[in-house]
Design an enzyme around this catalytic site. Sequence first.
Site, mmCIF file in Angstrom:
data_model
loop_
_atom_site.group_PDB
_atom_site.id
_atom_site.type_symbol
_atom_site.label_atom_id
_atom_site.label_comp_id
_atom_site.label_asym_id
_atom_site.label_seq_id
_atom_site.Cartn_x
_atom_site.Cartn_y
_atom_site.Cartn_z
ATOM 1 N N HIS A 63 -4.472 -5.639 -4.398
ATOM 2 C CA HIS A 63 -4.537 -4.519 -3.465
ATOM 3 C C HIS A 63 -5.976 -4.227 -3.060
ATOM 4 C CE1 HIS A 63 -0.355 -3.073 -3.584
ATOM 5 N NE2 HIS A 63 -0.351 -3.495 -4.836
ATOM 6 N N PRO A 64 -6.209 -3.959 -1.770
ATOM 7 C CA PRO A 64 -7.541 -3.498 -1.363
ATOM 8 C C PRO A 64 -7.731 -2.052 -1.816
ATOM 9 C CG PRO A 64 -6.033 -3.368 0.491
ATOM 10 C CD PRO A 64 -5.271 -4.026 -0.640
#
Length: 336
Positions: A63-64
Site C-alpha cells: 500500500h502507498p
Amino acid sequence: METKNMMEFKEEELMACCGSRIFAEEMEKACPFPSLEEAIVAARDIWFNKVNVNGWLQAFSVHPQIGHSPPSSSLSTFAQWSKGEQSTALSTATSSSLQELSEWNARYEEKFGFVFLICASGRSTEEILAELKIRYPNRPIVEFEIAAGEQMKITELRLAKLFSTKTKASSTGDQYSEAISKKAEDRMSIIGGHLAAALESSVGKTYQRPTRTRPPITTHVLDVSRGSPGAGIEVWLEAWKGPQPRPIFGDPDMNGWVIQGSSFTDNDGRSGQLMSIVDAVNPGIYRISFNTGKYCPGGFFPYVSIVFEIRESQKLEHFHVPLLLSPFSFTTYRGS
C-alpha cells in the site's frame, strides 16, 4: 444454481484485492464462489485464520502512504483501485494538511514498522489524519490487529469490484473494457458505503447469520521480551459451572471450573481450537490459563489465568483474548 453463476478468480486477480500471496493462493483454491457474500466469508476465514504474520506484513507493504497517490503511469489494477479509494482524501486535501499527514505517516511507520493502513474510501484528509492521531498511541500488537482489520475492509471492497467487473464482462463479452470499469467504479461509490449493511441483510435472510469459521473464543501469545510469537505453550479454556452464578472473589471453594478444551500454541503463537464452532456461545464466566512456567522456567509466573465474562447480549460476538508475556509481566486485552 447454474454453473455460469459461479465465479472463478486467478491468483493474480486476487492479489489486486489483497497483496498477500498466501491469501491469494488460498482464495484461488476456495473458488468457485456462487456469490460475493460467500467469497467474503471465505476471505475473512483465510485472512484471520490461515494467513500468518508475514502474510499480513506483505499485504501492508504494497500500500502507498495515505495521501500519496500511486504513479499515474501505473496500469496495475491494484494501483488504479488504490488511487480511486483515496480520491476523496486527495480532493479535500490542502498543501498544509497533506504536509501534516505526511509527517504523521512517517512517525507512524517509524514506530510500528509498517504503513498506516485505513479503509480510505469516502474519507476526507481531515478524517484520516484524526484517525491516525487516535491510533498512534496504541501498543504495537494492538495496532497490528487494527491494521489487519482495515486491510480486510479494503479487501471486501475490492472483491466487490472484482465481482462487479467480471459479472459485467461475462454478460457483454468485453472483458475489462473502459466503459465497464467506469460503471463498476460508479457502483462502488454505493457499494463502498453500504456493503456491510447489504451483507447483514442478505445473510440474515438466507442463513439468519454468517456461520462462524472459528470458535467464538480464541487466543494467541506474544513474547514481548523476544519480540516473537510464544510457541508451544499449553492453553486451557474453562467455563464456570459452580453452584453460584459466578465465582466469588476470595472464596476458597473454586471447584466450579469445567474445562472446555485445551491446545498448544503454534509457531505463530495462535492456540488451536479450544471449543466447538457454534454460532452462539453460552453466556457466563470463562477462564483461559497458560502454562507459562513450563515455557519460561526462570520467569515470575508459574501460570497465568485470565478470567472474563460473556453477557447474553454478546453471545453472537467473537472474543479474542491474547496474552502479551515477558518473564516478569503480562497484559491482555479484548481483541477481534
